[in-house]
Motif scaffolding. Structure first.
Motif, PDB file in Angstrom:
ATOM      1  N   PRO A 131      48.820  41.861  25.432  1.00  0.00           N
ATOM      2  CA  PRO A 131      47.661  41.856  26.168  1.00  0.00           C
ATOM      3  C   PRO A 131      46.902  40.363  25.705  1.00  0.00           C
ATOM      4  O   PRO A 131      46.099  39.422  26.265  1.00  0.00           O
ATOM      5  CB  PRO A 131      47.064  43.158  26.788  1.00  0.00           C
ATOM      6  CG  PRO A 131      48.065  43.924  26.366  1.00  0.00           C
ATOM      7  CD  PRO A 131      49.665  43.303  25.298  1.00  0.00           C
ATOM      8  N   GLU A 164      44.681  42.303  36.775  1.00  0.00           N
ATOM      9  CA  GLU A 164      44.228  43.369  37.202  1.00  0.00           C
ATOM     10  C   GLU A 164      44.703  44.551  35.780  1.00  0.00           C
ATOM     11  O   GLU A 164      43.505  45.201  35.538  1.00  0.00           O
ATOM     12  CB  GLU A 164      44.129  44.315  38.671  1.00  0.00           C
ATOM     13  CG  GLU A 164      44.317  43.069  39.875  1.00  0.00           C
ATOM     14  CD  GLU A 164      44.894  44.100  41.065  1.00  0.00           C
ATOM     15  OE1 GLU A 164      44.083  43.812  41.984  1.00  0.00           O
ATOM     16  OE2 GLU A 164      46.028  43.976  41.017  1.00  0.00           O
ATOM     17  N   ASP A 165      45.193  44.512  35.713  1.00  0.00           N
ATOM     18  CA  ASP A 165      45.805  44.739  33.936  1.00  0.00           C
ATOM     19  C   ASP A 165      44.759  44.811  33.284  1.00  0.00           C
ATOM     20  O   ASP A 165      45.372  45.338  31.940  1.00  0.00           O
ATOM     21  CB  ASP A 165      47.170  45.099  34.154  1.00  0.00           C
ATOM     22  CG  ASP A 165      47.726  43.826  33.831  1.00  0.00           C
ATOM     23  OD1 ASP A 165      47.541  42.734  33.678  1.00  0.00           O
ATOM     24  OD2 ASP A 165      49.132  44.046  33.121  1.00  0.00           O
ATOM     25  N   ASP A 167      41.940  42.840  32.879  1.00  0.00           N
ATOM     26  CA  ASP A 167      40.397  43.373  33.895  1.00  0.00           C
ATOM     27  C   ASP A 167      39.687  41.671  33.263  1.00  0.00           C
ATOM     28  O   ASP A 167      39.080  41.227  33.161  1.00  0.00           O
ATOM     29  CB  ASP A 167      39.173  44.481  32.747  1.00  0.00           C
ATOM     30  CG  ASP A 167      38.315  44.341  33.204  1.00  0.00           C
ATOM     31  OD1 ASP A 167      38.004  43.933  34.779  1.00  0.00           O
ATOM     32  OD2 ASP A 167      37.516  44.598  32.814  1.00  0.00           O
ATOM     33  N   ARG A 180      49.534  42.178  38.426  1.00  0.00           N
ATOM     34  CA  ARG A 180      49.445  41.677  36.714  1.00  0.00           C
ATOM     35  C   ARG A 180      49.095  40.493  36.292  1.00  0.00           C
ATOM     36  O   ARG A 180      50.086  39.666  36.097  1.00  0.00           O
ATOM     37  CB  ARG A 180      51.377  42.741  35.741  1.00  0.00           C
ATOM     38  CG  ARG A 180      51.280  43.956  37.285  1.00  0.00           C
ATOM     39  CD  ARG A 180      52.339  44.608  36.917  1.00  0.00           C
ATOM     40  NE  ARG A 180      52.515  44.544  35.638  1.00  0.00           N
ATOM     41  CZ  ARG A 180      53.763  43.480  34.892  1.00  0.00           C
ATOM     42  NH1 ARG A 180      54.245  43.288  35.480  1.00  0.00           N
ATOM     43  NH2 ARG A 180      53.565  44.108  32.956  1.00  0.00           N
TER      44      ARG A 180
END
Length: 212
Positions: A131, A164-165, A167, A180
């Motif tokens: 991420p 969205e995953d 933020d 995603r």
């Protein structure tokens, strides 16, 4: 972890991936234009094999379109290197930093993440992206340094992207593209295969631009 360490780790992860692939998988078409999986993997070795003296003139010659410039160079390289040799090159040069003005280190990090998915998705393989690194690449791709090289001018105009995953959101416009982080990353870099994984009022506009 600093940027050089992130790039080194991604190269080592790529080496591990390449070593697991069978010959039939290596010659499968990737998501990256007309390149096979083998050619995509070989391309990642280009910075230290060709060096700036050969890469930068090719980038300029192709109007700062990095992928088109690489396409000019990579096929001969793929012919010269076996999969095992590619993996060895990636490990030996994991911490190599290629930093001309046209392509900064964030470009290298982004290239590794995107091309890893170019390889895995057609093969039905799962490769999780980190991420923190996705966030850095998304910021890079929505910023000015990526325009005209990683992202053709006009592709993102009027669009706002939301991972969205993660933020995260970036871009300016009334039309939104949601999904995603991995799907947003691939869509922004021109991979239409992920468009059905995205939602929002801007997906139709992005689809039209990618098919133009």
């Amino acid at each position: 972890m600093d940027l050089v360490s992130m790039i080194a780790d991604e190269r080592r992860r790529m080496a591990e991936l390449v070593e697991t692939l069978k010959p039939s998988q290596l010659y499968t078409n990737s998501l990256c234009e007309a390149w096979t999986v083998h050619e995509v993997a070989a391309h990642l070795c280009a910075p230290w094999i060709f060096g700036a003296r050969r890469i930068v003139p090719a980038v300029v010659r192709h109007g700062f379109r990095v992928h088109r410039a690489n396409a000019e160079l990579v096929r001969d390289l793929a012919t010269d290197l076996t999969a095992d040799e590619i993996a060895l090159q990636l490990r030996m040069n994991a911490e190599f930093l290629f930093n001309p003005r046209v392509v900064d280190p964030l470009g290298q990090l982004t290239d590794l993440q995107v091309h890893g998915q170019d390889i895995c998705r057609p093969l039905g393989l799962t490769r999780d992206l980190v991420p923190e690194r996705m966030l850095l690449s998304l910021e890079f791709l929505l910023g000015p340094k990526a325009r005209g090289s990683f992202v053709p001018r006009g592709r993102l105009d009027g669009l706002r992207f939301l991972a969205e995953d993660l933020d995260w959101e970036g871009g300016q416009g009334l039309l939104t593209v949601r999904g995603r982080g991995e799907a947003v990353l691939l869509a922004v870099t021109g991979r239409p295969v992920v468009l059905d994984e995205l939602t929002g009022s801007g997906v139709a506009a992005l689809r039209a631009r990618l098919s133009a």
